[in-house]
Design a protein around this motif. Structure first.
Motif, PDB file in Angstrom:
ATOM      1  N   PHE A 140       6.143  28.119  60.140  1.00  0.00           N
ATOM      2  CA  PHE A 140       6.587  26.875  59.521  1.00  0.00           C
ATOM      3  C   PHE A 140       5.499  26.161  58.731  1.00  0.00           C
ATOM      4  CE2 PHE A 140       9.272  27.526  63.266  1.00  0.00           C
ATOM      5  CZ  PHE A 140      10.529  27.480  62.677  1.00  0.00           C
ATOM      6  N   ASP A 141       4.247  26.314  59.121  1.00  0.00           N
ATOM      7  CA  ASP A 141       3.220  25.482  58.495  1.00  0.00           C
ATOM      8  C   ASP A 141       1.840  26.088  58.707  1.00  0.00           C
ATOM      9  OD1 ASP A 141       2.172  23.398  57.088  1.00  0.00           O
ATOM     10  OD2 ASP A 141       2.588  21.849  58.586  1.00  0.00           O
ATOM     11  N   ILE A 142       0.895  25.621  57.902  1.00  0.00           N
ATOM     12  CA  ILE A 142      -0.527  25.923  58.076  1.00  0.00           C
ATOM     13  C   ILE A 142      -1.238  24.600  58.283  1.00  0.00           C
ATOM     14  CG2 ILE A 142      -2.598  26.886  57.018  1.00  0.00           C
ATOM     15  CD1 ILE A 142      -0.747  28.636  55.285  1.00  0.00           C
ATOM     16  N   VAL A 143      -1.792  24.398  59.465  1.00  0.00           N
ATOM     17  CA  VAL A 143      -2.465  23.144  59.790  1.00  0.00           C
ATOM     18  C   VAL A 143      -3.947  23.425  59.970  1.00  0.00           C
ATOM     19  CG1 VAL A 143      -2.549  21.158  61.350  1.00  0.00           C
ATOM     20  CG2 VAL A 143      -0.379  22.343  60.948  1.00  0.00           C
ATOM     21  N   THR A 144      -4.777  22.733  59.220  1.00  0.00           N
ATOM     22  CA  THR A 144      -6.221  22.930  59.277  1.00  0.00           C
ATOM     23  C   THR A 144      -6.907  21.602  59.531  1.00  0.00           C
ATOM     24  OG1 THR A 144      -6.059  24.751  57.690  1.00  0.00           O
ATOM     25  CG2 THR A 144      -8.233  23.797  58.048  1.00  0.00           C
ATOM     26  N   LEU A 145      -7.834  21.607  60.452  1.00  0.00           N
ATOM     27  CA  LEU A 145      -8.631  20.412  60.726  1.00  0.00           C
ATOM     28  C   LEU A 145      -9.719  20.308  59.668  1.00  0.00           C
ATOM     29  CD1 LEU A 145      -9.079  18.109  62.801  1.00  0.00           C
ATOM     30  CD2 LEU A 145     -10.688  19.618  63.971  1.00  0.00           C
ATOM     31  N   ASP A 146      -9.633  19.287  58.819  1.00  0.00           N
ATOM     32  CA  ASP A 146     -10.648  19.113  57.784  1.00  0.00           C
ATOM     33  C   ASP A 146     -10.929  17.627  57.601  1.00  0.00           C
ATOM     34  OD1 ASP A 146      -8.309  18.328  56.619  1.00  0.00           O
ATOM     35  OD2 ASP A 146      -8.462  19.588  54.841  1.00  0.00           O
TER      36      ASP A 146
END
Length: 420
Positions: A140-146
């Motif tokens: 569903f998604d690509i979540v990256t901590l930035d």
């Protein structure tokens, strides 16, 4: 220093610092308990959302909207503040109002208790020093901590509450806040009130606006702005904490730098915490520099003056914007209440109350602050990278660190050899 080191984020910690998933980003971030309790008093559920207990917050917000609207509590409060006490009594539904009291008090008490527990868990998570997986990829998604800019999240929620939360990476929270804002605006006829206010048609506003629903909006608006701001800050701090852990573990695993040999250069460069730090390390290794010749260490910053903007960068849970947003919430509600009988109407007076309350709260926070204040924070020292490599790689090394946004660099001069 932490007594335990995790080499892999597959090891589940006893006390987690945070979690990243398709649903969003959440972290155990310390909060001042009385500030949390105040947000729950302003609107049940806000205090729980403030400390990251979103499910509790959603339940209590839905409860507040349903029970308050059935009891006509907002309408009764508005009439009471205008001195129309008999009308306030007549409009209040006592059966629903009696249901309201216990849950309202519970919301305040439980948010205070949870804030205390979260502060303890934050300390234990720091002691355990467990890693956080910095990204999550799903269907569903690509979540990256930035790293993001807190004021951008604030600005988007100012235009439409919920957009700032989506910007910060909180998909479920942003969707809930956005849907909740649209629904309440529709029930309150707020868009019609906004258009009539800015067209100067103030006389028709009391008849257009639903007082009961409209008085939800000032608190919702102020909190959505502030929560978006703090959410971005918390995610930035979680990124810093995780990268600091990664760099320290990396340095310990690689050991000390070898002594510099002849025909080598020694580069020292500084970076802000970001993905560029790990990318530049990889770039330098691709040039043929051994990993043990690349040291990347986070720097400890000395105590700096408190800044008025972006002051939640330290993990202490306090900001001068706490008082400012409290003042904005209180005075925007009062502005909306008295706006129903004043010439400019509830929209204009609500916005005036929002701005005036923000300034009053900010002035009080500044007056009570024991530290020197600056408007904007200066650049902080964050990561220092030292590289020893063959002199032939000097130009490529400089190009690599410039490409990856180094804040500065210097080549250490060679020591002169002495003869006895």
């Amino acid at each position: 220093m932490p007594h335990q080191k995790f080499q892999s984020d597959n090891i589940r910690p006893r006390y987690s610092k945070g979690h990243i998933s398709v649903f969003g980003i959440n972290s155990v971030y310390p909060r001042t308990p009385w500030v949390t309790a105040w947000w729950s008093a302003a609107f049940p559920g806000f205090g729980h959302m403030f400390i990251g207990k979103y499910l509790h917050g959603f339940v209590l917000i839905l409860w507040e909207i349903v029970v308050n609207s059935q009891a006509h509590l907002n309408m009764s409060i508005a009439l009471s503040f205008q001195g129309r006490f008999e009308e306030a009594k007549a409009v209040l539904n006592e059966d629903w109002a009696l249901l309201y009291v216990a849950v309202y008090l519970y919301s305040i008490w439980d948010s205070y208790r949870c804030a205390v527990e979260n502060n303890k868990n934050h300390i234990l998570a720091e002691i355990e020093d467990a890693p956080v997986a910095p990204s999550d990829v799903s269907f569903f998604d690509i979540v990256t901590l930035d790293k993001k800019k807190p004021w951008v999240g604030l600005a988007w929620s100012f235009f439409t509450p919920g957009l700032g939360q989506l910007y910060s990476g909180s998909t479920i929270v942003g969707t809930f806040v956005l849907a909740w804002w649209i629904f309440v605006c529709y029930k309150a006829m707020a868009i019609h009130a906004w258009l009539h206010s800015f067209l100067g048609d103030f006389g028709s506003l009391p008849a257009i606006v639903d007082w009961q629903w409209f008085l939800f909006l000032p608190s919702m608006f102020a909190f959505a702005i502030y929560q978006a701001y703090t959410s971005v800050n918390e995610n930035n701090i979680l990124y810093d904490i995780e990268q600091i852990r990664y760099l320290r573990v990396r340095a310990e695993n690689l050991g000390q730098l070898d002594a510099a040999e002849s025909n080598t250069v020694h580069l020292i460069a500084t970076f802000e915490h970001s993905t560029f730090v790990e990318m530049v390390i990889h770039d330098i290794e691709k040039l043929g520099v051994p990993a043990q010749n690349i040291v990347a260490l986070p720097m400890e910053n000395v105590e700096s003056p408190t800044q008025i903007l972006d002051t939640i960068h330290r993990v202490d849970g306090r900001s001068v914007l706490d008082g400012a947003m409290m003042g904005a919430t209180i005075f925007s509600v009062l502005g909306a209440i008295y706006g129903f009988v004043l010439y400019w109407g509830p929209v204009i007076w609500g916005l005036i109350g929002l701005a005036g309350g923000f300034l009053i709260g900010l002035i009080i926070e500044i007056a009570l602050s024991k530290k020197k204040l600056k408007l904007f924070g200066g650049r902080k020292s964050e990561v220092i990278i030292e590289v020893i490599c063959h002199a032939s790689l000097k130009d490529q090394l400089v190009k690599a660190i410039k490409t990856r946004k180094a804040t500065g660099y210097v080549f250490r001069p060679e020591r002169l050899k002495t003869t006895s």
